[in-house]
Design a protein around this motif. Structure first.
Motif, PDB file in Angstrom:
ATOM      1  N   ARG A 104       0.916  -1.169   0.100  1.00 33.49           N
ATOM      2  CA  ARG A 104      -0.036   0.088  -0.049  1.00 33.49           C
ATOM      3  C   ARG A 104       0.969   1.186  -0.040  1.00 33.49           C
ATOM      4  N   PHE A 105       1.566   1.459  -0.965  1.00 33.40           N
ATOM      5  CA  PHE A 105       2.580   2.597  -1.239  1.00 33.40           C
ATOM      6  C   PHE A 105       1.928   3.913  -1.034  1.00 33.40           C
ATOM      7  N   TRP A 106       0.451   4.100  -1.438  1.00 25.61           N
ATOM      8  CA  TRP A 106      -0.004   5.270  -1.296  1.00 25.61           C
ATOM      9  C   TRP A 106      -0.465   5.760   0.237  1.00 25.61           C
ATOM     10  N   ALA A 107      -0.247   4.896   1.125  1.00 27.56           N
ATOM     11  CA  ALA A 107      -0.616   5.188   2.349  1.00 27.56           C
ATOM     12  C   ALA A 107       0.703   5.689   3.182  1.00 27.56           C
ATOM     13  N   ALA A 110       6.106   9.948   1.767  1.00 26.16           N
ATOM     14  CA  ALA A 110       6.756  10.090   0.381  1.00 26.16           C
ATOM     15  C   ALA A 110       8.109   9.483   0.279  1.00 26.16           C
ATOM     16  N   ARG A 113       7.787   5.596  -0.268  1.00 27.03           N
ATOM     17  CA  ARG A 113       6.803   5.091  -1.261  1.00 27.03           C
ATOM     18  C   ARG A 113       7.584   4.639  -2.528  1.00 27.03           C
ATOM     19  N   ALA A 117       6.051   1.026  -4.095  1.00 30.19           N
ATOM     20  CA  ALA A 117       5.362   1.089  -5.615  1.00 30.19           C
ATOM     21  C   ALA A 117       5.967   0.333  -6.372  1.00 30.19           C
TER      22      ALA A 117
END
Length: 142
Positions: A104-107, A110, A113, A117
């Motif tokens: 869950r890179f979006w959570a 930065a 990520r 991702a």
């Protein structure tokens, strides 16, 4: 000549690549992470249960068993050709769900990520490969 290569050399490479053993090795390599994962979970079942708990999955022990069975059975189906399309679809679905759960890179902040991702999209690419295996099996098997 074809882009600086002689056509004979390209034909030789093609002949090598279409050998039946290449297909078998490719399918085994495609399933290798799932086979290794299942064997790791079998060797360290408490660790497999802890992994399920880490991701908030319950009941953890039955889900760990189900994961092991899925990874082994679906991989065997893909490698042996027995209901290959079904095994490939099962591994594609499993991979997509697992990546949504674990990558869950979006959570993430930065700074964290990028590697997560990358893992997420690598897993989606792997799921795409399994979808292609299923498609190929369904359109070429009577």
């Amino acid at each position: 000549m074809l882009g600086g290569l002689t056509v004979g050399w390209v034909d030789g490479l093609r002949s090598l690549f279409v050998a039946p053993w290449v297909h078998s090795v490719a399918l085994l390599l495609l399933c290798s992470a799932y086979l290794q994962g299942a064997f790791d979970k079998l060797r360290d079942f408490p660790g497999a249960v802890a992994e399920m708990r880490h991701f908030g999955l319950a009941p953890a022990a039955p889900l760990a068993v189900a994961t092991i069975v899925l990874e082994l059975a679906a991989s065997a189906m893909v490698v042996t050709g027995r209901y290959r399309w079904l095994g490939a679809l099962a591994l594609a679905g499993f991979t997509l769900l697992a990546s949504l759960l674990a990558d869950r890179f979006w959570a993430l902040p930065a700074a964290q990520r990028r590697p997560v991702a990358n893992s997420f999209f690598e897993h989606w690419g792997l799921a795409g490969a399994f979808l292609l295996v299923a498609w190929h099996d369904l359109v070429t098997t009577p």
